[in-house]
Structure formats: C-alpha cells, structure tokens
Scaffold this motif. Structure first.
Motif, mmCIF file in Angstrom:
data_model
loop_
_atom_site.group_PDB
_atom_site.id
_atom_site.type_symbol
_atom_site.label_atom_id
_atom_site.label_comp_id
_atom_site.label_asym_id
_atom_site.label_seq_id
_atom_site.Cartn_x
_atom_site.Cartn_y
_atom_site.Cartn_z
ATOM 1 N N GLN A 143 0.870 -1.315 -0.065
ATOM 2 C CA GLN A 143 -0.004 -0.236 -0.091
ATOM 3 C C GLN A 143 0.661 1.160 -0.080
ATOM 4 N N GLN A 144 2.221 1.155 0.163
ATOM 5 C CA GLN A 144 3.074 2.330 0.175
ATOM 6 C C GLN A 144 3.455 2.682 -1.196
ATOM 7 N N GLU A 145 3.097 1.719 -2.284
ATOM 8 C CA GLU A 145 3.575 2.024 -3.541
ATOM 9 C C GLU A 145 3.211 3.385 -3.882
ATOM 10 N N GLN A 146 1.728 3.804 -3.809
ATOM 11 C CA GLN A 146 1.146 4.907 -4.626
ATOM 12 C C GLN A 146 1.623 6.135 -3.796
ATOM 13 N N VAL A 190 4.736 1.560 -10.865
ATOM 14 C CA VAL A 190 4.956 0.113 -10.459
ATOM 15 C C VAL A 190 5.470 -0.940 -11.530
ATOM 16 N N ASN A 191 6.164 -1.859 -11.260
ATOM 17 C CA ASN A 191 6.547 -2.532 -12.459
ATOM 18 C C ASN A 191 5.460 -3.441 -12.679
ATOM 19 N N VAL A 192 4.909 -3.684 -13.947
ATOM 20 C CA VAL A 192 3.814 -4.526 -14.445
ATOM 21 C C VAL A 192 4.251 -5.365 -15.562
ATOM 22 N N THR A 193 5.507 -5.758 -15.662
ATOM 23 C CA THR A 193 6.027 -6.448 -16.788
ATOM 24 C C THR A 193 5.784 -7.792 -16.480
ATOM 25 N N GLU A 194 5.309 -8.434 -17.824
ATOM 26 C CA GLU A 194 5.140 -9.824 -17.950
ATOM 27 C C GLU A 194 6.015 -10.748 -18.216
ATOM 28 N N GLU A 195 7.301 -10.036 -18.080
ATOM 29 C CA GLU A 195 8.650 -11.080 -18.486
ATOM 30 C C GLU A 195 8.711 -11.913 -17.040
ATOM 31 N N THR A 196 9.301 -13.091 -17.149
ATOM 32 C CA THR A 196 9.582 -13.699 -16.059
ATOM 33 C C THR A 196 11.192 -13.882 -15.960
ATOM 34 N N GLY A 197 11.748 -13.995 -14.766
ATOM 35 C CA GLY A 197 12.993 -14.363 -14.661
ATOM 36 C C GLY A 197 14.165 -13.245 -14.670
ATOM 37 N N ASN A 198 13.561 -11.991 -15.245
ATOM 38 C CA ASN A 198 14.511 -10.763 -15.383
ATOM 39 C C ASN A 198 14.375 -9.877 -14.438
#
Length: 101
Positions: free
Chosen positions: A17-20, A43-51
């Motif tokens: 909840q601190q993000e915003q 905020v990071n919303v990437t759908e990549e995995t592992g990176n």
C-alpha cells in the motif's frame, strides 16, 4: 539532456500500500526541482519472467543538463523521498547517461 533511470527493490518491511505514496512523491519532484524536463514513475507491471529480480518500482527523469542532474541528489525534495525509503529498501539500481542524437 541527461537521463536518470532508477529501479527499486524493497525488503520484507515494505507494504504494497506504500507504492502509490512513493509514486506520487516521485511524480511531485517534477514541479519541485529545477532542471527536470520530464519525469515518469510507476510500479513494475512487466509480464516477463526471470529478469526483474524483485525490482518493483521504476523512475525515469530527464534533466536539461548535467548540472541539473548533479543538483538533483542533494535537493531537499529528493532527500525527502530518500528518507521515505529508510527501512524498506533492499537494493537500488541507478543509470545516468547523456542523451544521444
């Protein structure tokens, strides 16, 4: 112009909840610090995995010149944001570079 890229990784004390609040504080720097000609944060919303390695918040600031970039770090508004990170930050990656072209 200079670009300032930052990604943040938080520790277990961090509450989502601190993000915003953090994002809004970062966005507010645009109007408080001279020499900023562009600023985005989110905020990071990437759908990549592992990176992503746990980095969940990103910041990009474009400065008018290197002098403005250098003045940013000690500016009171930036230092206020840095103080907000105390106790919740695990790691930060920073990249600064002159804009080409």
């Amino acid at each position: 112009m200079y670009e300032h890229l930052v990604v943040f990784k938080f520790n277990s004390s961090y509450q989502p909840q601190q993000e915003q609040q953090l994002v809004q504080t970062l966005l507010g720097l645009r109007d408080q610090i001279p020499g900023i000609i562009g600023l985005t944060a989110g905020v990071n919303v990437t759908e990549e995995t592992g990176n992503i390695h746990g980095y969940t918040l990103g910041l990009r600031v474009t400065f008018s010149d290197q002098e403005a970039l250098r003045a940013y770090g000690p500016h009171p508004a930036h230092q206020h944001f840095v103080a907000m990170l105390e106790g919740i930050i695990e790691s930060v990656v920073v990249v600064d570079y002159p804009v080409q072209g």
